[in-house]
Motif scaffolding. Sequence first.
Motif, PDB file in Angstrom:
ATOM      1  N   ALA A   1     -43.302   7.200-106.733  1.00  0.00           N
ATOM      2  CA  ALA A   1     -43.115   5.764-106.878  1.00  0.00           C
ATOM      3  C   ALA A   1     -43.139   5.314-108.333  1.00  0.00           C
ATOM      4  CB  ALA A   1     -44.214   5.041-106.102  1.00  0.00           C
TER       5      ALA A   1
ATOM      6  N   GLU B   1     -36.731   2.674-109.897  1.00  0.00           N
ATOM      7  CA  GLU B   1     -37.825   2.902-108.958  1.00  0.00           C
ATOM      8  C   GLU B   1     -37.193   2.948-107.572  1.00  0.00           C
ATOM      9  OE1 GLU B   1     -40.481  -0.306-108.330  1.00  0.00           O
ATOM     10  OE2 GLU B   1     -38.939  -1.824-108.530  1.00  0.00           O
TER      11      GLU B   1
ATOM     12  N   TYR C   1     -37.262   1.127-105.080  1.00  0.00           N
ATOM     13  CA  TYR C   1     -36.797  -0.140-104.495  1.00  0.00           C
ATOM     14  C   TYR C   1     -35.766  -0.856-105.376  1.00  0.00           C
ATOM     15  CZ  TYR C   1     -40.134   0.194-100.732  1.00  0.00           C
ATOM     16  OH  TYR C   1     -40.803   0.614 -99.608  1.00  0.00           O
TER      17      TYR C   1
ATOM     18  N   ASP D   1     -32.676  -5.545-104.082  1.00  0.00           N
ATOM     19  CA  ASP D   1     -32.198  -6.879-104.455  1.00  0.00           C
ATOM     20  C   ASP D   1     -30.676  -6.896-104.684  1.00  0.00           C
ATOM     21  OD1 ASP D   1     -32.883  -9.669-105.075  1.00  0.00           O
ATOM     22  OD2 ASP D   1     -32.240  -9.160-107.099  1.00  0.00           O
TER      23      ASP D   1
END
Lengths: 291, 414
Positions: A116, A214, A216, A220
């Motif tokens: 992560a 990362e 994630y 978005d």
Amino acid sequence: MIDFVQMTVSGIAVGSAYALMALGMVLIYKASEVPNFVQGEMALLPVFIAYMLIYSYGQSVFTAFVGALAFAMFLGCFLEFAVVRRAKNPNILGLIIITIGLEMVLLGFVSWKFGADQRVMPFPISSYSSVMFGNVYISTLDLLTLVAALVIMVSLFLFFRFSRLGVAMKATQQNETAARLMGIRTNRVKMITWGISATVGTVAGLLLAPVFMEPYMMWDPMLKGFAAAVIGGMTSLPGAVFGAYIVGIVEHLFGGYVSMEYKAVVAFAVIVIVLCVKPSGLFARHYVKKV
Amino acid sequence: MKNTFLAVVMGALLVLGFVPTGHAEVGVTDTEIHIGQWSPQTGPAAPWGAVARGTDAYFKWINANGGIHGRKLIHHYFDDAYNPAKTIAGVKQLQEQTGMFAWVSGVGTACGLAVKDYLMEREIPWVGPSAGSRHWVTPPQKHLFNVYPLYLGDAQLLTEYAVTEMDKKRIAVVYQEDDYGKQGLEGAQHVLEQHGMELAAKVPVSISDTDMRPHTMKLRQAEADAVLVFVTPGHVARLLGTGKAMNFEPQWMSTTTCGDFPLMIAITKGLYEGVITASFGMAQPTGNVGGIEHINNPNHELMAKYKTEVYDAFAAADERWGYTFTTGIGLAEPLVEAIRRAGRDLTREKLVAELEKMENFQGLMGRITYGPYDPDDPLCRIGQQEIFLQQCTADGGSKILTDWQTTEFIPMSQ
């Protein structure tokens, strides 16, 4: 006035990344008629593969990026061939659930394999350098993303208009049965469409990664790309790009003049307004199926 | 007949308190002490998962050295993905099925708030929540012992330094729209009011925001010469990058949360050089102001010891030796110390009593002091109130800017 121009330019800059994601979504929607929620992760995994090629295998940035794009092509084809095609009598809801499931699998894999921790991708152009037009700035990376989005849009337009495969893709999307009767291998066409879609998304991922990486990172852009595709009509490539720039510009002007707190969600308010006024999206063309 | 006899004997033993474990306290047996913890191992906050892994390695090291009074520390940590609903489900499951003696750390204000009442109503000790929130001491709880200095204090010290030492006139705050960010905003405003100044700009950031251009534009419009950022490390990296591209380069300042300099230098490609942050420990500033600390070669004796004895020996091969990992050790130290002081006859009551007697205890963090429980005095449970400032060097080192500074507790406005 300078602020307004700067916000608009910044909106166009961020809209370019959304445009690449939206183009990928529209490609798949045109071929499979499914809103593809694994679009972000189809780009995420190749981006991390590029990172691994650079840091674990000592490859150059150029080689790693080419490798990532090739892997993206393979990954898109594989997902269509191995998973989506296997769905028995799928309806839209079922396909959406499949793409959400794939999204979680790929995200989980990246988190597990690469961890992560935040990181950044090496890139030939500094993500911190910029070009000034008077008092208006645009970063060179944003400029490159803008050029990439426009080049890919034009390339796809030409591909669909003039290449045999592109025409076959259009035919498959308009009437799959008729296309098959005409000798088009529609399954193969769909598979290649997924591959191209993943590759286009990966271009966006590779242009975002020099700023921040990362697991994630694509969430978005994927959501905003989806918003842009819906605004454009889900089946129109220019519509997707136009929608992406609308989203980017509205976000920035809203954040600058109205409320920074609600900037992140204004794209979805735009979707609601567009769907109320023109439910098929701004650029969609309907193909009426005759009985 | 034989079974009935056995049942009667066991029943009698239980009634008389002679349970086979030989100890009456929940989570404590003859050989084990069960400690619970939650942390995000997956999801957007997963980088903070290293806190729990730091605690885990620390407990393994203690156990390898004989445990505490003949008992091993059994560490139960679970992944809540930074989701309060998962936190409460996991805490209830561990507490009610396995039985924890106490809870340690636990990342996140929202996650902690989700289980605070559950733990406090059952009088289960919870030491060192991993977030500098005022909620842990407002009102103070008998069984909740804060360790992490409040973000309010970070903001106070940073603002004071910017105004008095750096002569900054236009200070702006970029803040996350939650308890963390809003405390930062409040602390900065508090100090500026004392100096008769106003914020040049206050710019909120949504946790889901990845585009920092509008935020940076606001800061540039405000002509801020110092910017305090109370956001995640990822947002800080994007802010600095966007600022650099816009030729906007104020004095950036941030909190303990963004004080992992080797990480920040890496993810900002060197832009973090010169950034000033608050720090709650891992270095000894007293007598070392102006000196430079490197986490990989620490001067701090305890840090050096933990690096070789805890991290090298017990951390996973792919674990990064960083401040997030060591924070997991620092937050657990007061609990371990109190268990040690409570002696072999360990109960929750004795643990709380020992914690309350703790005065100027210092491990990796700053000095930690508690007092007898007073429902009207938040300071009896605040733990650490001192922090210092450090500045990031080009190679990710920490240049110590101040000695320990005690910060003011500002009560929560109703």
